[in-house]
Motif scaffolding. Structure first.
Motif, mmCIF file in Angstrom:
data_model
loop_
_atom_site.group_PDB
_atom_site.id
_atom_site.type_symbol
_atom_site.label_atom_id
_atom_site.label_comp_id
_atom_site.label_asym_id
_atom_site.label_seq_id
_atom_site.Cartn_x
_atom_site.Cartn_y
_atom_site.Cartn_z
ATOM 1 N N LEU A 194 0.962 -1.326 0.091
ATOM 2 C CA LEU A 194 0.020 -0.092 -0.153
ATOM 3 C C LEU A 194 0.654 1.158 0.056
ATOM 4 C CD1 LEU A 194 -2.627 1.460 0.276
ATOM 5 C CD2 LEU A 194 -2.559 1.247 2.243
ATOM 6 N N HIS A 244 -3.663 6.933 10.776
ATOM 7 C CA HIS A 244 -4.456 7.449 9.818
ATOM 8 C C HIS A 244 -5.400 6.419 9.410
ATOM 9 C CE1 HIS A 244 -1.371 4.717 7.456
ATOM 10 N NE2 HIS A 244 -2.205 4.936 6.593
ATOM 11 N N ASP A 254 -5.291 -1.009 6.301
ATOM 12 C CA ASP A 254 -4.057 -1.729 6.732
ATOM 13 C C ASP A 254 -3.499 -1.560 7.964
ATOM 14 O OD1 ASP A 254 -3.265 0.081 5.219
ATOM 15 O OD2 ASP A 254 -1.300 -0.744 4.769
ATOM 16 N N HIS A 255 -3.977 -0.227 8.611
ATOM 17 C CA HIS A 255 -3.534 0.209 9.764
ATOM 18 C C HIS A 255 -4.799 0.150 10.755
ATOM 19 C CE1 HIS A 255 0.433 1.676 8.214
ATOM 20 N NE2 HIS A 255 -0.278 1.495 7.220
ATOM 21 N N ASP A 289 2.465 5.956 7.977
ATOM 22 C CA ASP A 289 2.636 6.015 6.507
ATOM 23 C C ASP A 289 3.461 7.164 5.893
ATOM 24 O OD1 ASP A 289 2.289 3.255 6.651
ATOM 25 O OD2 ASP A 289 0.508 3.477 5.113
HETATM 26 ZN ZN LIG Z 1 -1.671 4.089 4.719
#
Ligand SMILES: [Zn+2]
Length: 322
Positions: free
Chosen positions: A13, A112, A116-117, A210
């Protein structure tokens, strides 16, 4: 968009390392992938995934699984984690926390809104953890939205109320937890418009989300308000807020240090300036991509094709500001 064109990496990502050929850029307006296809494309097997644990300081750990790195603070007040990966992994994440002496999760900080977080909120929020995030990240989680990774797009669904942050802020806030200050800072739009750097002052560590990808090129999610100049500024302000001994936890990739973050921001600035010069010379996106403005960085941040997504987003961001 064929799954076979994805690069089998759990770091995609951010890195957009799935790009294998310039022609794939033509697919940027392809139909969004559903979640299953997206996870398959990343090479993520949620059934087989294992969580591994690294202790980075006293009472501070990093968990690696599928998706963004998870920081875990364990101490007298309880457990605070930064990011929570995917709901399918929630039991394994909780087991890993128990493995380092923690109990139930008291706080989750989302760096954020990307799945995926933050999708782990769907499992952990209803169990009673208090979720904290930037106010823009909460809005995006509540409304859902398109994540345009250039070669693939994903429409992230809205989260239900019990998976949403209960505490939000615009600029900064602090939690006094486990005997130290955990400071949350939003310096500027960067990877998205709702990024948070989490400073564990007691352990002299920071989780960058990220904004800092230590596994390839960064993803400037301009559809979510991301901004390459802001990404540079955010990293520079983080460098000012830490010292050369600080433990630096990236959103993806291995735990590292001040020097690696400094070298990353220098790479981002150099590529940004090259692309700007090419835009000023009237070059199109295709011409800029063909000129390979990341060429000398590909050995360290590659594969070479991964730079195309980065260059695409930087070009689109900067050209939009002309
Ligand atoms: Zn991200």
């Amino acid at each position: 968009m064929k799954i076979s064109s994805f690069y089998p990496s759990a770091l995609i990502l951010l890195a957009i390392s799935c790009l294998q050929a310039p022609t794939l850029l033509a697919h940027q307006h392809a139909t969004p992938l559903d979640r299953e296809a997206l996870l398959q494309g990343f090479g993520w097997d949620v059934d087989a995934a294992e969580i591994t644990t690294e202790q980075v300081a006293d009472g501070l750990y990093v968990l690696f699984g599928l998706g963004g790195n998870i920081a875990v603070s364990v101490g007298a007040d309880g457990v605070l984690i930064v990011d929570d990966q995917l709901p399918e992994l929630a039991d394994r994440i909780k087991a890993a926390i128990k493995g380092v002496g923690g109990g139930d999760i008291d706080y989750i900080v989302n760096t954020h809104w990307h799945f995926d977080h933050a999708d782990g909120n769907l499992a952990l929020g209803p169990e009673g953890a208090t979720i904290v995030a930037h106010s823009n990240a909460r809005s995006d989680m509540a409304e859902g939205g398109m994540i345009d990774m250039v070669i693939a797009r994903y429409q992230q669904p809205p989260y239900p109320a019990d998976a949403l942050p209960e505490l939000t802020f615009k600029y900064d806030m602090a939690l006094h937890f486990n005997g130290g200050e955990i400071e949350l800072m939003h310096f500027s739009p960067a990877h998205t418009n709702g990024d948070v750097a989490v400073f564990f002052r007691q352990q002299n560590a920071v989780h960058m989300g990220d904004v800092f990808n230590n596994s390839g090129y960064p993803f400037v999610d301009i559809g979510s308000g991301g901004d390459v100049d802001g990404m540079i500024r955010f990293c520079e302000q983080t460098l000012e807020a830490i010292d050369e001994d600080t433990i630096v936890i990236p959103g993806h990739g291995p735990v590292t240090n001040y020097e690696t973050l400094a070298s990353y921001v220098s790479m981002v600035r150099t590529v940004r300036d090259r692309v700007q010069t090419m835009i000023d010379a009237g070059m199109s996106l295709e011409e800029v991509s063909a000129a390979k403005p990341t060429a000398d960085f590909d050995a360290a941040h590659g594969p070479e094709a991964a730079s195309l997504g980065f260059v695409n987003r930087v070009y689109t961001d900067l050209a939009g500001k002309q």
